[in-house]
Scaffold this motif. Structure first.
Motif, short mmCIF file in Angstrom:
data_model
loop_
_atom_site.label_atom_id
_atom_site.label_comp_id
_atom_site.label_asym_id
_atom_site.label_seq_id
_atom_site.Cartn_x
_atom_site.Cartn_y
_atom_site.Cartn_z
N GLU A 41 0.81 -1.23 0.00
CA GLU A 41 0.00 0.00 0.00
C GLU A 41 0.83 1.27 0.00
O GLU A 41 0.38 2.31 0.46
N ASN A 219 -4.59 6.71 -4.15
CA ASN A 219 -4.87 5.30 -3.87
C ASN A 219 -5.65 5.10 -2.58
O ASN A 219 -5.59 4.02 -1.97
N LYS A 221 -8.72 4.52 -1.95
CA LYS A 221 -9.71 3.45 -1.95
C LYS A 221 -9.11 2.11 -1.56
O LYS A 221 -9.80 1.25 -1.00
N SER A 222 -7.85 1.93 -1.84
CA SER A 222 -7.16 0.70 -1.45
C SER A 222 -6.57 0.81 -0.05
O SER A 222 -6.64 -0.13 0.75
N SER A 444 -12.92 -4.78 -2.31
CA SER A 444 -11.62 -5.41 -2.51
C SER A 444 -11.73 -6.93 -2.46
O SER A 444 -11.00 -7.64 -3.17
N ASP A 447 -12.93 -8.06 -5.82
CA ASP A 447 -11.81 -8.00 -6.77
C ASP A 447 -10.90 -9.20 -6.60
O ASP A 447 -10.40 -9.76 -7.60
#
Length: 458
Positions: A41, A219, A221-222, A444, A447
């Motif tokens: 991350e 980033n 959202k991650s 996530s 995904d």
């Protein structure tokens, strides 16, 4: 029929409770999960979000679990049933289920750690591969992470956990953590000093401690669900551990000070872990961002192979990780064991043996392939833990707030006014962040199912 509170064991000392809670928080979540989350991350960008989450969300949420546990003096199921009643009683069952799921794959990873202690001593992951062969460290992980080897060490790790918990609160859990937690801190402090002397330390510190805010914005959202899941996982929240441990507390304990101490120790050890792992990786030219649950094992093992005294450092590092893993696993199984003791009057030794066997069985599919660790981990840490937190926070802060404030005020003396601040912090920002994190966590997970897991099934 449940046992009365008077029949339950209690902590013999306040430090025993704090060390047990720190031992629960300080485990594979800090040493295995934290570095690969940081690597995946964006390094320091993740650290910023993680620290914000722990202080602003994790600490207030911990107080929620503390007030339920201490006010009722019961396990997670019985405590929530007595505190809130009605349909809320089923929330305790969710916590027991979460503990089951997490420990089932946690034990497999704990088995990997035990295997790496032996591998460090023998140099099993050190060497040079042939031109058409996978790197030795990578091949070593593939060999031990699945199949019979993984199954046997999964069994060994779970047997050690069962042994400690079967001895009880004072003779087992409390005595164990009084030895394990100081040992973890002392050894990791020594390793951090050693890591600071390595050639890649400066580059590692820049990656680890200098956040790229642009990356964070691009980033988020991650990073947000990863930080939320990591915060709850590493603080042992959303799974009933802190409810269970607080149920053994007396009413004169200051929950705020105890909780702050636990959060500080836990966060400090997480940061300390990075100060060890990333200088080792950068010194050996190993990428810290490789995805997957096994990344930190492969990366650290590969890096240790290129360092002077690599075997000795490997033994010390992985032995400490094994101690930390045991201290956390003990707390996870205690949630389920205390439920069996309180609700069904099952003797501790029998309850621990039966539950340990069932959790071992649930973990068997995880020994098939490391991708199953990712499946269990994303589902448990990014969805179940956060969902459990949302439900408990809603019940305690919005519906039964008077009871919560009355319990929190015990033992804090002149600081009683802080309860109102805590209540509104939990009611609004904590709840909003958890709801957003749950949405992103589900996204996530979908995904992952469509990507790595679908490739595994194919």
């Amino acid at each position: 029929m449940s046992n009365s509170n008077a029949e339950r064991e209690t902590w013999s000392t306040r430090i025993g409770f704090i060390l047990a809670a720190v031992g629960s928080a300080v485990g594979l979540g800090n040493i295995w999960r934290f570095p690969f989350q940081v690597g995946q991350e964006g390094g320091a960008a993740f650290i910023v979000m993680y620290l914000a989450f722990v202080v602003l969300i994790g600490f207030p949420a911990m107080m929620v679990e503390f007030v339920v546990g201490r006010s009722t003096g019961l396990n997670a199921v019985g405590g929530i049933r007595e505190f809130a009643g009605g349909a809320w009683k089923y929330l305790g069952g969710l916590f027991v289920f979460i503990g089951f799921v997490i420990l089932s794959y946690y034990s497999v990873v704990g088995g990997w750690v035990l295997r790496y202690v032996f591998g460090s001593a023998t140099g099993g992951y050190i060497g040079t591969a042939g031109p058409d062969e996978a790197p030795v460290a990578q091949q070593y992980f593939f060999d031990i992470a699945s199949g019979l080897d993984a199954l046997l060490f999964h069994a060994l790790f779970m047997a050690l956990v069962v042994l400690i918990v079967a001895l009880g609160i004072k003779r087992g859990i409390e005595l164990g953590v009084k030895i394990m937690v100081p040992a973890i801190i002392a050894i990791f402090a020594i390793l951090a000093v050693y890591a600071s002397t390595l050639s890649g330390a400066g580059e590692a510190y820049a990656y680890y401690l200098s956040p790229d805010l642009g990356y964070l914005i691009d980033n988020w959202k991650s990073i947000v669900p990863a930080a939320a899941g990591q915060g709850f996982f590493t603080l042992s929240l959303g799974m009933g551990v802190m409810i269970t441990y607080a149920s053994y507390l007396s009413e004169d304990e200051n929950l705020g000070i105890d909780g702050g101490t636990i959060v500080a120790f836990n966060t400090g050890i997480s940061i300390l872990t990075g100060l060890i792992v990333f200088p080792i990786l950068f010194s050996a030219g190993v990428s810290p961002g490789d995805p997957g649950a096994g990344a930190i094992f492969v990366s650290v093992a590969e890096a240790l192979g290129d360092l002077q005294f690599g075997r000795a450092i490997g033994v010390l590092f992985f032995a400490t990780v094994a101690i930390a893993a045991l201290s956390s696993a003990v707390s996870l199984i205690e949630v389920v064991v205390s439920y069996a003791i309180d609700e069904f009057n099952v003797p501790r030794v029998r309850a621990t043996a039966i539950i340990g066997t069932l959790i071992f069985a649930l973990g068997i599919p995880v020994t098939i392939d490391p991708v199953m660790v990712d499946l269990y981990d994303i589902f448990a840490a990014k969805i179940l833990l956060v969902l459990g937190g949302i439900l408990l926070v809603t019940a305690v802060s919005w519906i039964y707030s008077d009871k919560a404030l009355a319990e929190l005020s015990k033992g804090i003396g002149s600081f009683s006014g802080i309860g109102t601040v805590w209540l509104w912090t939990v009611r609004v920002p904590v709840l909003v962040v958890l709801i957003i994190s749950l949405y992103l966590g589900i996204d996530s997970f979908i995904d992952f199912l469509a990507g790595p897991f679908a490739e595994f099934l194919a």
